[in-house]
Design a protein around this motif. Structure first.
Motif, mmCIF file in Angstrom:
data_model
loop_
_atom_site.group_PDB
_atom_site.id
_atom_site.type_symbol
_atom_site.label_atom_id
_atom_site.label_comp_id
_atom_site.label_asym_id
_atom_site.label_seq_id
_atom_site.Cartn_x
_atom_site.Cartn_y
_atom_site.Cartn_z
ATOM 1 N N GLY A 1 -8.490 16.115 -5.046
ATOM 2 C CA GLY A 1 -9.687 15.341 -4.775
ATOM 3 C C GLY A 1 -9.317 13.929 -4.354
ATOM 4 O O GLY A 1 -8.513 13.719 -3.437
ATOM 5 N N ASN A 2 -9.874 12.939 -5.055
ATOM 6 C CA ASN A 2 -9.559 11.552 -4.719
ATOM 7 C C ASN A 2 -8.381 11.005 -5.523
ATOM 8 O O ASN A 2 -8.136 9.798 -5.547
ATOM 9 C CB ASN A 2 -10.780 10.655 -4.969
ATOM 10 C CG ASN A 2 -11.094 10.514 -6.448
ATOM 11 O OD1 ASN A 2 -11.162 11.512 -7.155
ATOM 12 N ND2 ASN A 2 -11.300 9.292 -6.902
ATOM 13 N N SER A 3 -7.633 11.920 -6.173
ATOM 14 C CA SER A 3 -6.513 11.498 -7.014
ATOM 15 C C SER A 3 -5.172 11.899 -6.403
ATOM 16 O O SER A 3 -5.043 12.983 -5.817
ATOM 17 C CB SER A 3 -6.622 12.118 -8.411
ATOM 18 O OG SER A 3 -7.804 11.703 -9.052
ATOM 19 N N LEU A 4 -4.206 11.033 -6.558
ATOM 20 C CA LEU A 4 -2.822 11.350 -6.243
ATOM 21 C C LEU A 4 -2.108 11.575 -7.562
ATOM 22 O O LEU A 4 -2.033 10.666 -8.403
ATOM 23 C CB LEU A 4 -2.164 10.198 -5.472
ATOM 24 C CG LEU A 4 -0.695 10.403 -5.090
ATOM 25 C CD1 LEU A 4 -0.557 11.551 -4.090
ATOM 26 C CD2 LEU A 4 -0.094 9.118 -4.534
ATOM 27 N N VAL A 5 -1.615 12.779 -7.788
ATOM 28 C CA VAL A 5 -0.900 13.125 -9.016
ATOM 29 C C VAL A 5 0.599 13.030 -8.741
ATOM 30 O O VAL A 5 1.113 13.726 -7.859
ATOM 31 C CB VAL A 5 -1.285 14.531 -9.513
ATOM 32 C CG1 VAL A 5 -0.494 14.887 -10.765
ATOM 33 C CG2 VAL A 5 -2.778 14.607 -9.786
ATOM 34 N N VAL A 6 1.257 12.162 -9.490
ATOM 35 C CA VAL A 6 2.661 11.838 -9.254
ATOM 36 C C VAL A 6 3.487 12.256 -10.462
ATOM 37 O O VAL A 6 3.091 12.004 -11.610
ATOM 38 C CB VAL A 6 2.832 10.324 -8.998
ATOM 39 C CG1 VAL A 6 4.296 9.981 -8.766
ATOM 40 C CG2 VAL A 6 1.984 9.880 -7.819
ATOM 41 N N LEU B 1 9.697 15.272 -16.940
ATOM 42 C CA LEU B 1 8.810 14.532 -16.048
ATOM 43 C C LEU B 1 7.543 14.079 -16.769
ATOM 44 O O LEU B 1 6.980 14.817 -17.585
ATOM 45 C CB LEU B 1 8.410 15.404 -14.853
ATOM 46 C CG LEU B 1 9.535 15.809 -13.904
ATOM 47 C CD1 LEU B 1 9.030 16.835 -12.903
ATOM 48 C CD2 LEU B 1 10.103 14.595 -13.189
ATOM 49 N N GLU B 2 7.117 12.853 -16.459
ATOM 50 C CA GLU B 2 5.798 12.377 -16.840
ATOM 51 C C GLU B 2 4.851 12.624 -15.671
ATOM 52 O O GLU B 2 5.285 12.681 -14.515
ATOM 53 C CB GLU B 2 5.832 10.877 -17.164
ATOM 54 C CG GLU B 2 6.630 10.523 -18.393
ATOM 55 C CD GLU B 2 5.858 10.781 -19.694
ATOM 56 O OE1 GLU B 2 4.829 11.501 -19.646
ATOM 57 O OE2 GLU B 2 6.282 10.263 -20.731
ATOM 58 N N ILE B 3 3.556 12.740 -15.961
ATOM 59 C CA ILE B 3 2.561 12.984 -14.919
ATOM 60 C C ILE B 3 1.603 11.799 -14.876
ATOM 61 O O ILE B 3 0.983 11.448 -15.883
ATOM 62 C CB ILE B 3 1.788 14.290 -15.178
ATOM 63 C CG1 ILE B 3 2.759 15.478 -15.214
ATOM 64 C CG2 ILE B 3 0.723 14.504 -14.107
ATOM 65 C CD1 ILE B 3 2.101 16.803 -15.564
ATOM 66 N N LYS B 4 1.511 11.192 -13.712
ATOM 67 C CA LYS B 4 0.641 10.032 -13.518
ATOM 68 C C LYS B 4 -0.467 10.409 -12.526
ATOM 69 O O LYS B 4 -0.202 11.021 -11.487
ATOM 70 C CB LYS B 4 1.444 8.861 -12.965
ATOM 71 C CG LYS B 4 0.609 7.626 -12.624
ATOM 72 C CD LYS B 4 1.465 6.533 -11.992
ATOM 73 C CE LYS B 4 2.418 5.961 -13.000
ATOM 74 N NZ LYS B 4 3.245 4.872 -12.392
ATOM 75 N N SER B 5 -1.692 10.025 -12.868
ATOM 76 C CA SER B 5 -2.835 10.262 -11.986
ATOM 77 C C SER B 5 -3.311 8.926 -11.411
ATOM 78 O O SER B 5 -3.632 7.997 -12.161
ATOM 79 C CB SER B 5 -3.980 10.928 -12.767
ATOM 80 O OG SER B 5 -5.115 11.105 -11.952
ATOM 81 N N ILE B 6 -3.326 8.840 -10.073
ATOM 82 C CA ILE B 6 -3.752 7.621 -9.385
ATOM 83 C C ILE B 6 -5.029 7.944 -8.617
ATOM 84 O O ILE B 6 -5.026 8.776 -7.698
ATOM 85 C CB ILE B 6 -2.651 7.126 -8.419
ATOM 86 C CG1 ILE B 6 -1.337 6.900 -9.172
ATOM 87 C CG2 ILE B 6 -3.098 5.848 -7.714
ATOM 88 C CD1 ILE B 6 -0.162 6.583 -8.261
ATOM 89 N N GLN B 7 -6.119 7.284 -9.004
ATOM 90 C CA GLN B 7 -7.402 7.521 -8.346
ATOM 91 C C GLN B 7 -7.522 6.605 -7.121
ATOM 92 O O GLN B 7 -7.308 5.394 -7.204
ATOM 93 C CB GLN B 7 -8.555 7.257 -9.294
ATOM 94 C CG GLN B 7 -8.879 8.438 -10.195
ATOM 95 C CD GLN B 7 -7.715 8.881 -11.063
ATOM 96 O OE1 GLN B 7 -7.123 9.934 -10.805
ATOM 97 N NE2 GLN B 7 -7.360 8.109 -12.058
ATOM 98 N N LEU B 8 -7.864 7.200 -5.987
ATOM 99 C CA LEU B 8 -7.930 6.453 -4.728
ATOM 100 C C LEU B 8 -9.364 6.377 -4.224
ATOM 101 O O LEU B 8 -10.197 7.212 -4.560
ATOM 102 C CB LEU B 8 -7.044 7.136 -3.671
ATOM 103 C CG LEU B 8 -5.561 7.270 -4.052
ATOM 104 C CD1 LEU B 8 -4.840 8.103 -3.012
ATOM 105 C CD2 LEU B 8 -4.943 5.893 -4.177
#
Length: 482
Positions: A146-151, A475-482
């Motif tokens: 969606g509008n998130s970039l999952v890193v 790994l850690e999981i980061k969610s970046i909302q754009l």
């Protein structure tokens, strides 16, 4: 990077055998002295003599190693995955070139016969490293939802505490995915079998792994291991060993809320269903119980057979075990030798029928920690030999009445690491495998797959090693909302 300080033949054991003296640890890309003065003697289990020594590391050594790993972390984490993959490929290739030397190191530490040392103890780690070369190149490090970039980002500094039974394999199981993920590492190998770790550190140096990315502190579990598990600068601890020690690691890690991955004990069942190829199942089961002289957490130490097939299975197992008498390597130490002897004696005392083997060394063997391949028959699941992890070449055969009874017995354990099912058809075997509460199950002799997840249910631990599943642990999981 400097070469480790090592003297071969500078001292001798009580039987005149040359001793390799490792008098340094590896921190920040250099071989440096420990802050302590203690020395750990490494015993050859074939000759029962000291063949090497390593420093008895200190908490101060761990502090230095963690600081070096923290300094190295930003640069290694920022290294593109393709470059990390290329570095791992170099490590793999150099390990392959030094297979003979590494196999010799394993043999001297744990007594593994030469062919087993080369094929399994070194060959398998080469293959595992190869899987992480490919995974580092192919893994999806970020995705849009969606509008998130999952890193996916490296967890940070990893404390890797490894056991003696597969000394190199357990190192590569942890360092392969940790380095592929972009983590830096403080490694503590078992004080019983540290030689492979020293050779591997030389390989990492030769491969050009940057200074501080991997650091080696030799020492004991209660000192170095506990310092790593409790250290506030360690973001994750990955431990392989006994369930008792694993609970201690988890308790020490809890106050800093660091991630903990535990690969612990097992008491795996090999269930042979009616209609299966009994001879093939029993012979494969004996091999699965006695691999590495039974010193494997996923050893198939409980063989479950229908009551009508019990006596024939015992006959076949005793024959297969007898053929291995005198051909297995020794147990790793005098402590382990006495422990396994005690279990064999206890099995007799509890009423299990001794089909072959028994207390004592094999005939004609008067030195070394060798144990007779032992098969117990008519074992009930409340006996110690059926419930407790023995870590030696001791197989218990348990009769069952029907499939429901077999399922009950297989799951009636505090462990859940490995297992096997033999059936007339793969479909029947698969259906039963789904009902076993364990992390891995082989159906009709299914081959080991280094890309498949390895780990346990219940007191066999948490987390998974190998393949993509092993990589994700680091790994850690980061969610970046754009």
């Amino acid at each position: 990077m400097t070469q480790q300080a090592e003297t071969t033949g500078a001292a001798t054991s009580g039987h005149g055998t040359a001793v390799t003296v490792h008098d340094t640890i590896h921190i920040g890309g250099a071989w440096v002295p420990s802050t302590g003065s203690g020395v750990i003697e490494v015993v050859d289990p074939v000759t029962e003599t000291v063949h090497a020594t390593v420093p008895e590391g200190t908490p101060e050594d761990v502090d230095r190693a963690v600081a070096a790993a923290r300094r190295a972390f930003p640069g290694w984490a920022a290294t593109p995955p393709a470059e990390r993959a290329a570095a791992l490929a170099k490590v793999r290739d150099l390990l392959a070139e030094r297979t003979g030397e590494m196999a010799e190191a394993v043999t001297r530490d744990i007594g593994a016969p030469g062919p087993l040392a080369q094929r399994v103890h070194v060959g398998l780690p080469i293959g595992v490293l190869g899987t992480y070369v490919r995974l580092a190149e192919e893994f999806v490090w970020e995705e849009r939802i969606g509008n998130s970039l999952v890193v996916r980002e490296p967890v940070g500094v990893v404390g890797a505490i490894t056991p003696w039974n597969f000394p190199l394999h357990q190192i590569t199981n942890k360092l392969g995915p940790a380095l592929a993920a972009g983590c830096t590492v403080v490694l503590k190998p078992s004080e019983v079998a540290p030689s492979a770790a020293y050779v591997f550190m030389e390989i990492l140096d030769a491969a050009g792994i940057p200074a501080g990315v991997v650091n080696l502190v030799s020492g004991t579990g209660p000192v170095v291991g506990e310092a790593i598990a409790s250290h506030p600068g360690v973001d994750m601890v990955s431990f392989t060993g006994s369930t008792r020690a694993g609970t201690r690691v988890a308790a020490l890690a809890a106050p800093t809320v660091k991630r903990v991955a535990l690969e612990l004990g097992g008491k795996s069942a090999n269930v042979i269903l009616p209609g299966a190829d009994l001879e093939a199942a029993v012979r494969a089961g004996v091999n699965g119980a006695y691999l590495n002289s039974g010193q494997a957490c996923n050893a198939l130490t409980r063989m479950l057979v229908h009551r009508d097939d019990h006596d024939r299975a015992v006959e076949l197992a005793a024959e297969a075990a007898g053929a291995l008498d005198g051909k297995l390597g020794p147990l790793v130490s005098s402590v382990q030798f006495e422990r396994v002897q005690g279990y064999i004696e206890r099995g007799v005392e509890e009423g299990a029928v001794l089909a072959t083997g028994g207390p004592g060394r094999p005939d004609g063997v008067d030195a070394g920690y060798f144990v007779r391949p032992t098969v117990f028959a008519n074992v009930s699941n409340d006996m110690a030999v059926a419930r407790e992890e023995i870590f030696g070449p001791v197989l218990s055969i348990l009769p069952y009445d029907d499939e429901a009874d077999a399922e009950r017995i297989a799951n009636d354990t505090s462990y859940g690491l490995g297992g096997a099912v033999w059936a007339a058809t793969q479909e029947e075997g698969l259906a039963f495998a789904r009902r076993i509460r364990t992390g891995q199950v082989d159906v009709n002799g299914g081959a080991f797959n280094p890309l498949a997840p390895f780990g346990g249910y219940k007191q066999s631990g948490n987390g998974r090693e190998l393949g993509r599943y092993g990589l994700e642990e680091y790994l850690e999981i980061k969610s970046i909302q754009l």
